[in-house]
Scaffold this active site. Structure first.
Site, short mmCIF file in Angstrom:
data_model
loop_
_atom_site.label_atom_id
_atom_site.label_comp_id
_atom_site.label_asym_id
_atom_site.label_seq_id
_atom_site.Cartn_x
_atom_site.Cartn_y
_atom_site.Cartn_z
N THR A 24 -2.79 1.19 -4.48
CA THR A 24 -3.19 2.33 -3.66
C THR A 24 -4.53 2.92 -4.08
OG1 THR A 24 -2.47 4.51 -2.86
CG2 THR A 24 -1.74 3.89 -5.07
N LYS A 79 -9.79 -0.92 -3.09
CA LYS A 79 -9.63 -1.89 -2.01
C LYS A 79 -10.72 -1.64 -0.97
CE LYS A 79 -5.45 -0.44 -1.46
NZ LYS A 79 -4.18 -0.14 -0.81
N ASP A 113 -1.59 -0.91 5.92
CA ASP A 113 -1.83 -0.32 7.24
C ASP A 113 -3.32 -0.24 7.57
OD1 ASP A 113 -2.37 1.77 5.36
OD2 ASP A 113 -1.99 3.28 6.90
N ASP A 127 0.88 -1.16 0.00
CA ASP A 127 0.00 0.00 0.00
C ASP A 127 0.92 1.22 0.00
OD1 ASP A 127 -2.39 1.61 0.40
OD2 ASP A 127 -1.73 1.81 2.49
N ARG A 128 0.42 2.37 -0.36
CA ARG A 128 1.29 3.55 -0.42
C ARG A 128 1.16 4.41 0.83
NH1 ARG A 128 0.53 8.72 -4.28
NH2 ARG A 128 -0.33 9.47 -2.33
N ASP A 129 0.04 5.12 0.98
CA ASP A 129 -0.13 6.08 2.08
C ASP A 129 -0.17 5.36 3.42
OD1 ASP A 129 -0.29 8.17 0.20
OD2 ASP A 129 -2.44 7.88 -0.02
#
Length: 179
Positions: free
Chosen positions: A49, A100, A126, A6-8
């Site tokens: 993401t 997602k 996260d 995941d990115r953020d």
């Protein structure tokens, strides 16, 4: 060997006000080096993401691409690479198949990287959405405590996800994988 991130909140510092530009995009300490270490160890790295800020009108696709260019450049400076970035630009109300926890982004990654069987792939996230998306395609799922990770950690049992591996941050995950 593929690792999906995941990115953020995993790679970069997340913001309740959205990360809206490359100038606002700041890596979490150690995350860029961790990605490069994985890449240099033979892993292909993909990003999945949700980016509803595009659909909400907070930033444009060009600004999103600039954030991704910055991320990829920082990883490249450390000697690594990112093989594929899949993103959902849709507003949550659009009912798309890519947001997602739906599996669309992971299926896109599978198609792009030639993954037919996700059982040897790990997704690091996260949020519950990340972990649920991973499980929907048969990925192993790992939770980091950065970003929304501490909140997600308290929700794992209620979500039926008590068997998830938990790490302090992306660097901790990479240290575990490469040891």
């Amino acid at each position: 060997m593929v690792i999906i991130l995941d990115r953020d909140g995993v790679i970069n510092v997340d913001s309740a006000d959205y990360v809206k530009s490359a100038d606002e995009w700041h890596p979490i300490d150690g995350s860029i080096e961790a990605i490069a270490r994985l890449s240099k160890s033979g892993y292909r790295i993909a990003i999945a993401t949700n980016q509803s800020g595009v659909g909400r009108g907070y930033y444009t696709l060009a600004e999103l691409h600039a954030m991704h260019e910055k991320m990829c450049a920082l990883v490249a400076e450390q000697g690594g690479s990112i093989s594929h970035i899949a993103y959902c630009p849709h507003h949550p109300d659009e009912g798309c198949e890519c947001r997602k926890p739906k599996p669309g982004l992971l299926r896109e990654i599978g198609s792009a990287l030639g993954i037919a069987d996700f059982s040897s792939v790990t997704m690091v996230g996260d949020s519950l959405k990340d972990l649920q998306a991973a499980q929907s395609v048969g990925c192993r799922a790992a939770l980091v405590k950065t970003g929304n990770g501490m909140t997600t950690l308290s929700e794992l049992d209620d979500a039926g996800l008590s068997d998830i591996s938990v790490y302090d941050n992306l660097a901790d995950f990479v240290n575990h994988i490469l040891k």
